[in-house]
Enzyme design. Sequence first.
Site, mmCIF file in Angstrom:
data_model
loop_
_atom_site.group_PDB
_atom_site.id
_atom_site.type_symbol
_atom_site.label_atom_id
_atom_site.label_comp_id
_atom_site.label_asym_id
_atom_site.label_seq_id
_atom_site.Cartn_x
_atom_site.Cartn_y
_atom_site.Cartn_z
ATOM 1 C CG ASP A 277 7.343 -2.712 -3.197
ATOM 2 O OD1 ASP A 277 6.131 -2.466 -3.054
ATOM 3 O OD2 ASP A 277 8.059 -3.078 -2.245
HETATM 4 C C1 BGC Z 1 5.504 -2.902 0.100
HETATM 5 C C2 BGC Z 1 5.023 -4.142 -0.603
HETATM 6 C C3 BGC Z 1 3.526 -4.096 -0.748
HETATM 7 C C4 BGC Z 1 3.133 -2.817 -1.469
HETATM 8 C C5 BGC Z 1 1.647 -2.700 -1.706
HETATM 9 C C6 BGC Z 1 4.934 -1.634 -0.503
HETATM 10 O O1 BGC Z 1 5.236 -0.516 0.249
HETATM 11 O O2 BGC Z 1 6.914 -2.870 0.067
HETATM 12 O O3 BGC Z 1 5.433 -5.281 0.097
HETATM 13 O O4 BGC Z 1 3.079 -5.230 -1.440
HETATM 14 O O5 BGC Z 1 3.552 -1.727 -0.697
HETATM 15 O O6 BGC Z 1 0.948 -2.516 -0.558
#
Ligand code: BGC
Length: 742
Positions: A277
Site C-alpha cells: 500500500d
Molecule cells: C490506500 C489504497 C490505495 C492507495 C493508492 C492508499 O492510501 O490505502 O487503498 O490503493 O492509497 O491510491
Amino acid sequence: MATQAQTLLDQLPPERRAEVEERVESLLAELSLEQKVGQLNQLNADFATGTAVGDMDVEQGILDGDIGSVLNFADVEEARHFQELAVEESDHGVPLVLALDVIHGHRTIFPIPLGEAASWNPEMAALSARVAATEAAADGVHWTFAPSVDVGRDPRWGRVMEAAGEDPYLASEISNARVRGFQGEDLAADDTVLACAKHYVGYGASEAGREYNTVDISETNLREVHLPPFEACLDAGVGSVMNAFNLYERIPASSNETLVNDLLRSELGFEDVVVSDWNSFGELVEHGVAGDLREVARACIEAGSDVDMVSGAYATELVELVEDGVVDESLVDAAVRRLLTVKGALGLFEDPYRYFDEERQSRRILTEDHREAAREVARESQVLLKNESDVLPVDDGASVALVGGLADSATDMLGAWRAEGDPDDVTTLRTTLADRLDDLTYVEGCSRDGAVDDAQLAAAVEAVTAADLAVVAVGERYSQTGEAASRAHLDLPGDQRRLLEALVETDTPVAAVLFNGRPLAIDWTAEHVPAILEAWFPGVEAGPAIADVLLGEYNPSGRLPMCFPVTEGQIPIYYNRLRTGRPAENADVDLTEPPADPAEKYMSRYLDVPNEPLYAFGHGETYTEFTYTDVSLDTATITSADTLSVTVTVENTGERSGTEVVQVYLNDLVASRARPVRELVRFENVDLDAGEAATVSFELTAADLEFWTADDEYAAEPGEFEVQVGRAADDIVAVETFELVE
Ligand code: BGC
C-alpha cells in the site's frame, strides 16, 4: 475456505501462456540487476494519499529504467507519453503498467461499494465493475486497486464505504463478482483491467475504528472473518493483492512472511503480484520494526511482497542488499517474474499502447448504457429502513416539499474514491423531482454541511406545512467517509437533527433520505421520522434512481450489509457474534430496561442500551409483504459426502410486485471452538408479482459447515446444526435442525 488460486498463467490459453512465459524468462535473463529492481519500483504521478519517501522524478525514472509501474497519472495523453518513454527511450524497452484506484466506476460513477453490496446481488457488483473496467481501459488504465474486500464491523472506520460490509460470506460473493467484472474473460482485451484484492489482511479490524490504527486479531478470527473474501477473489482469478497498512501478530502486513509467503502464496496458491500500500514498506520504520530503509527492503522482499508503492525502499536498497550477499537475487527475480507475467497477461508485450486510444475513449465513456447501468445498480442498492403508515411511495398528485442541501449536491452524490467522476455528470434528487413532480417546492433548510440557520429553518417549516409530504435529505458529506475519515460520533452531522425535529412537529408526514458512507447512529430519527430510505452515495444517477423508489416505480429491494447501531457505544456490533458464557438474548429479560435484580444483571448486556442494533444485518423493507411457509430440509442426517436441500415457499401477499431476499443462516450447536450464533451461508433474490408464490431451494454440503477447528485445520465436525431461514439476521422465520454424521 482453503481455496486454490487461479493464477494469471492458468487463465491463459496454452499457446499464449507459452509465449508469455518465454518472453518473461528472456527478459529476466536480459535485464541487469538495477533494471530488475527498477521494475519493482512504483511511482506516483498525480494525486497523493500520503507522503512518498524518495525524490525520484517520474519521467527521468522511466527513462533510466528505474520504474516498472505508475499510479495516478493525469490522462491518456500522459499515459501514452510515459509509455513512449518506457518502450522507445529507456534502455530495456519494457512497458509500464499504469494504475489508478477505480473503485466504484471510472467516469460513470456507481453507488459506493457498501451501497452496491446492499443490493445483495453479485450481478450488480459484476455489472458496475464491468462498466468501470470498460471505461478505465479506454482511458489508459491497466490496473485498478480494487476491490477492497476488508470485512468492516466498525462503522467509525471511514473505509467501510469501500468494501462489502460486515459479513464474510456476502463480502465474498460480492468481491468475487467484482473481480470477474474488472478482469473479464481476457485481461488482454481492450475493455478489461487487472484487479487487486486489498488490503491484505485484517485492515477492517483497526482498533476503535481509527484509520491506520493497530490491529490485534487471532489466527482464527483472521481465517474465519477477514480471509474469506480474499479467497473468493483468488477463486475468481484476481491477478494482484495489496498489502494492508496494519499489523498481524505485531508484524506489518507488508513484511509479514506468515501472511504473504506462507498463507497467501504457499497455502492459497497465489502466484501473481503483491503490491504494497502507499508507502506501507516505508512505514515499517514508524512501526518500529525496521531501523532504516535497508532493513525495510530486506524484510519486505523476504516476506514475498513484490512491488513497492512509492516508499523507494527497493529502489534505493535492493541492489546493494543483493551485492552484499544479504538478499538472494532469486528473490528479486521471483518478484520481477510476477510483475512481468502481469504485463504479459495484459498483452502489453504485443501492444504497449493498446489502452491508449483516444477514439475508443470518446466512444466508451459515460455512454447512455453506462448511465442506465448506474441507475439500475443505484436502484437496487437503496434500503427502505422503515415506512410507517405507508408514507412512501409518494401518492399521485401529492404536493411535495423537498428539504436539505444534500438533495441538490452533485459532488456528494459521487462519494469518496470517485476516479474520473465529475459532479457535472450528476443528476441530483432535486433536478429529477422537479422534472417528475407537478407540485414540488425546494427549500434548502440545512446546508450540505449540516448547518441550519433560523431563517432557513422557518422557510423549511413553512414549505413542509403547506405540502402533503416532506422529503428531507440528510446525512454525511462525501468527504466525511472513505480513507482517513474516521468519525467517533455517528449521528447526523451538524444541526440536521434540529431540522428534523422542527419538521416532524408539523402535521405533514416526513420521509428522510439518507446519504452516507457508513451505518449511522440515528436512533432519534428512527423513533420520530416515519419513513427512512437509505440511499448511500448513489453516483451519477442519484436523482433518477432515488425518485424511482420514492415514486413507487421501483419497489425497494436492498438489505443492510452492516448493522446500524443504536449508539456508538455498542460498536463493534455485528450479527454473527460468538456465543458468550452468559448470553442475555436467550434469557427472558427485557434488555431495553435496566436490570431489576442480580438475575437480570450478571449477563452479557449493557445497563443503558439493548444489545441489539437499531437495524440488523439483512434488514430492509419493501412496499409489499412476503410470507414464508413450508420451510423444510430433505433429510435430518447427512454425511460429509451428502448434499442437504433447504426448501422454503415465499409468497408476495401484498399489492405490488417486489423482490424478497431470502436468507439462510447456519448455527453449529457444539464445536471444538465457539461458533457464531448464526452465519449467512446462502441467499437469493426472488422476484414475485403481487399474489405470486415461489418455492426456493438451497443446496448445502459439508464444505458449508467447515471452520478453523481446535486442531488448526479446516474441517466440518460431526454433530447437530440449525438451519435458520429468514428475512434478516434478526427476523428468522423458521429453524430446522439436522445432524452431520461421520
Ligand atoms: C490506500 C489504497 C490505495 C492507495 C493508492 C492508499 O492510501 O490505502 O487503498 O490503493 O492509497 O491510491
